[in-house]
Design a protein around this motif. Structure first.
Motif, PDB file in Angstrom:
ATOM      1  N   ARG A 155       0.839  -1.213   0.000  1.00  0.00           N
ATOM      2  CA  ARG A 155       0.000   0.000   0.000  1.00  0.00           C
ATOM      3  C   ARG A 155       0.868   1.256   0.000  1.00  0.00           C
ATOM      4  N   PHE A 156       1.941   1.245   0.795  1.00  0.00           N
ATOM      5  CA  PHE A 156       2.825   2.413   0.850  1.00  0.00           C
ATOM      6  C   PHE A 156       3.491   2.656  -0.508  1.00  0.00           C
ATOM      7  N   GLU A 157       3.921   1.581  -1.166  1.00  0.00           N
ATOM      8  CA  GLU A 157       4.552   1.745  -2.475  1.00  0.00           C
ATOM      9  C   GLU A 157       3.560   2.300  -3.495  1.00  0.00           C
ATOM     10  N   ARG A 162       1.611   7.053  -6.531  1.00  0.00           N
ATOM     11  CA  ARG A 162       0.553   8.033  -6.820  1.00  0.00           C
ATOM     12  C   ARG A 162       1.027   9.445  -6.526  1.00  0.00           C
ATOM     13  N   LEU A 163       1.737   9.601  -5.397  1.00  0.00           N
ATOM     14  CA  LEU A 163       2.222  10.929  -5.028  1.00  0.00           C
ATOM     15  C   LEU A 163       3.292  11.407  -6.006  1.00  0.00           C
ATOM     16  N   THR A 164       4.171  10.516  -6.405  1.00  0.00           N
ATOM     17  CA  THR A 164       5.219  10.883  -7.354  1.00  0.00           C
ATOM     18  C   THR A 164       4.619  11.334  -8.683  1.00  0.00           C
ATOM     19  N   ASN A 165       3.573  10.683  -9.125  1.00  0.00           N
ATOM     20  CA  ASN A 165       2.940  11.043 -10.391  1.00  0.00           C
ATOM     21  C   ASN A 165       2.321  12.429 -10.356  1.00  0.00           C
ATOM     22  N   LEU A 166       1.972  12.896  -9.153  1.00  0.00           N
ATOM     23  CA  LEU A 166       1.328  14.214  -9.041  1.00  0.00           C
ATOM     24  C   LEU A 166       2.280  15.346  -9.404  1.00  0.00           C
ATOM     25  N   GLU A 285       7.882  15.871   4.092  1.00  0.00           N
ATOM     26  CA  GLU A 285       7.896  14.975   5.252  1.00  0.00           C
ATOM     27  C   GLU A 285       7.097  13.704   4.972  1.00  0.00           C
ATOM     28  N   LEU A 286       5.962  13.891   4.312  1.00  0.00           N
ATOM     29  CA  LEU A 286       5.119  12.735   4.015  1.00  0.00           C
ATOM     30  C   LEU A 286       5.711  11.882   2.898  1.00  0.00           C
ATOM     31  N   VAL A 287       6.415  12.527   1.968  1.00  0.00           N
ATOM     32  CA  VAL A 287       7.119  11.760   0.942  1.00  0.00           C
ATOM     33  C   VAL A 287       8.149  10.860   1.603  1.00  0.00           C
ATOM     34  N   LEU A 288       8.867  11.417   2.587  1.00  0.00           N
ATOM     35  CA  LEU A 288       9.871  10.637   3.311  1.00  0.00           C
ATOM     36  C   LEU A 288       9.215   9.507   4.101  1.00  0.00           C
ATOM     37  N   LEU A 289       8.073   9.786   4.713  1.00  0.00           N
ATOM     38  CA  LEU A 289       7.348   8.743   5.445  1.00  0.00           C
ATOM     39  C   LEU A 289       6.984   7.584   4.520  1.00  0.00           C
ATOM     40  N   LEU A 290       6.530   7.921   3.327  1.00  0.00           N
ATOM     41  CA  LEU A 290       6.168   6.882   2.374  1.00  0.00           C
ATOM     42  C   LEU A 290       7.402   6.095   1.929  1.00  0.00           C
ATOM     43  N   GLU A 291       8.505   6.789   1.734  1.00  0.00           N
ATOM     44  CA  GLU A 291       9.742   6.109   1.331  1.00  0.00           C
ATOM     45  C   GLU A 291      10.203   5.150   2.417  1.00  0.00           C
ATOM     46  N   GLN A 292      10.107   5.573   3.667  1.00  0.00           N
ATOM     47  CA  GLN A 292      10.591   4.771   4.788  1.00  0.00           C
ATOM     48  C   GLN A 292       9.511   3.880   5.389  1.00  0.00           C
ATOM     49  N   GLN A 293       8.287   4.002   4.861  1.00  0.00           N
ATOM     50  CA  GLN A 293       7.150   3.247   5.396  1.00  0.00           C
ATOM     51  C   GLN A 293       7.013   3.504   6.902  1.00  0.00           C
ATOM     52  N   GLY A 294       7.129   4.773   7.257  1.00  0.00           N
ATOM     53  CA  GLY A 294       7.052   5.168   8.658  1.00  0.00           C
ATOM     54  C   GLY A 294       5.630   5.196   9.174  1.00  0.00           C
ATOM     55  N   ASP A 295       5.513   5.447  10.462  1.00  0.00           N
ATOM     56  CA  ASP A 295       4.216   5.475  11.139  1.00  0.00           C
ATOM     57  C   ASP A 295       3.694   6.910  11.148  1.00  0.00           C
ATOM     58  N   VAL A 296       2.648   7.163  10.380  1.00  0.00           N
ATOM     59  CA  VAL A 296       2.146   8.526  10.245  1.00  0.00           C
ATOM     60  C   VAL A 296       1.524   9.031  11.541  1.00  0.00           C
ATOM     61  N   ALA A 297       0.951   8.130  12.347  1.00  0.00           N
ATOM     62  CA  ALA A 297       0.386   8.544  13.630  1.00  0.00           C
ATOM     63  C   ALA A 297       1.490   9.016  14.569  1.00  0.00           C
ATOM     64  N   LEU A 316      10.319  20.214  10.923  1.00  0.00           N
ATOM     65  CA  LEU A 316      10.481  19.248   9.841  1.00  0.00           C
ATOM     66  C   LEU A 316      11.158  18.008  10.395  1.00  0.00           C
ATOM     67  N   LEU A 317      10.442  16.906  10.360  1.00  0.00           N
ATOM     68  CA  LEU A 317      10.955  15.645  10.879  1.00  0.00           C
ATOM     69  C   LEU A 317      11.576  14.858   9.737  1.00  0.00           C
ATOM     70  N   GLY A 318      12.880  14.622   9.849  1.00  0.00           N
ATOM     71  CA  GLY A 318      13.612  13.994   8.754  1.00  0.00           C
ATOM     72  C   GLY A 318      13.895  12.534   9.004  1.00  0.00           C
ATOM     73  N   SER A 319      14.999  12.059   8.451  1.00  0.00           N
ATOM     74  CA  SER A 319      15.311  10.635   8.479  1.00  0.00           C
ATOM     75  C   SER A 319      15.634  10.124   9.873  1.00  0.00           C
ATOM     76  N   ASP A 320      15.973  11.019  10.797  1.00  0.00           N
ATOM     77  CA  ASP A 320      16.291  10.575  12.157  1.00  0.00           C
ATOM     78  C   ASP A 320      15.044  10.329  12.993  1.00  0.00           C
ATOM     79  N   PHE A 321      13.886  10.715  12.489  1.00  0.00           N
ATOM     80  CA  PHE A 321      12.664  10.547  13.261  1.00  0.00           C
ATOM     81  C   PHE A 321      12.263   9.090  13.268  1.00  0.00           C
TER      82      PHE A 321
END
Length: 321
Positions: A155-157, A162-166, A285-297, A316-321
């Motif tokens: 789902r994340f991929e 979808r986001l990249t296509n935008l 930030e959300l692009v990074l979350l999708l890349e890392q499959q992070g927890d949005v909550a 701005l929460l980056g890769s260390d989050f």
């Protein structure tokens, strides 16, 4: 009692049964009848019948019992039912008055020994079954978790694609509407309760408010505003969103921009923290979350913590989050 093959009797149990079964029967014919009654095949019993018919004194009850029990024990899975029935009959025997007087006490002692060994074996069996069940449960849970993670990854991929296509969409209206859909699906994928964009209207049916969306995390409600502009979000757009938040008790604000925020908009959001929880986020930030499959909550929780404690509506929460 530990025995490698659960489908065979161990030596100590065999020895007890060889002594016990003949004592449970007063005659050699009785021993054969006992074995026939528990399901031993006639093929195993026939040689002993012939021997008794030819010379009854040439064979003893104990020799018959040893021979038959040994053959039954060697049958593996095929003899499992018969072996169980032999143990059942031997353990459940109660009328010791029918036995030879000299056999009564020894028989009770032998029966107690068989019962003890069977109980110990049953304990090991139950323990083994419990361990097997626990192992199966862990495997099932692990398999279920792996399947869940695989579905989440897929789902994340898909959302990332979808986001990249935008970024290739030139029409701002289509791009903004599609972005709302992606973010709504992102929140929904993580199990966050979300209400998609809606419009409040007056009694006459005229539009009063256009809300990009609303979501709930940890019992708190957030009004969501999403902007994908060519320029940073300015104070007027921020103020309109804050007015919508102020008109609702205890509601928090989440404003996501693809192009950042002006200094004035950030200052207004900081002042608003005196009254409400205001959280600002950037699309990257959300692009990074999708890349890392992070927890949005958890992403939102951390931004809320920083907004409340450090009075920073935008971190701005980056890769260390």
């Amino acid at each position: 009692m530990v025995h490698d093959d659960a489908y065979h009797w161990p030596p100590e149990l065999m020895d007890l049964l060889i002594d016990l079964v003949p004592r449970l029967n007063r005659s050699k014919e009785g021993v054969l009848g006992f074995f026939r009654g528990v399901g031993v095949s006639e093929d195993l019993l026939a040689p002993h019948r012939h021997q008794l018919a030819a010379d009854k004194s040439a064979v003893s009850k104990y020799k018959i019992a040893r021979s038959v029990l040994t053959r039954v024990n060697e049958q593996g899975d095929a003899g499992l039912g018969v072996r169980r029935e032999i143990l059942k009959r031997a353990i459940e025997f109660e009328d010791f008055s029918t036995l030879w007087p000299d056999d009564r006490l020894p028989t009770q002692g032998l029966q107690a020994g068989v019962r003890r060994l069977v109980n110990v074996k049953d304990s090991f069996t139950r323990m083994s079954q419990a361990l097997d069940a626990e192992k199966a449960a862990r495997l099932k849970a692990r398999t279920s978790e792996l399947e869940r993670l695989a579905r989440r990854k897929a789902r994340f991929e898909a959302l990332r694609d979808r986001l990249t296509n935008l970024f290739g969409e030139a029409d701002p209206r289509k791009r903004g509407s599609a972005l709302e859909g992606v973010l709504n699906d992102l929140f929904a994928t993580e199990g966050i309760s979300i209400r998609e964009s809606f419009t409040l209207r007056s009694e006459e049916g005229h539009p009063v408010e256009q809300i990009d969306g609303a979501l709930e995390v940890d019992g708190s409600q957030y009004l969501v505003e999403i902007k994908w502009w060519g320029e940073p979000v300015e104070i007027n757009a921020m103020s309109r969103h804050l007015v919508r938040v102020y008109s609702r008790a205890e509601v928090r604000a989440l404003f996501i921009s693809a192009s950042g925020f002006t200094k004035a908009a950030l200052e207004e959001s900081t002042r608003a923290l005196n009254q409400r929880v205001i959280v600002l986020g950037e699309l990257r930030e959300l692009v990074l979350l999708l890349e890392q499959q992070g927890d949005v909550a958890n992403w939102l929780r951390e931004k809320v913590r920083l907004a409340q404690l450090e009075r920073r509506p935008l971190t701005l929460l980056g890769s260390d989050f």
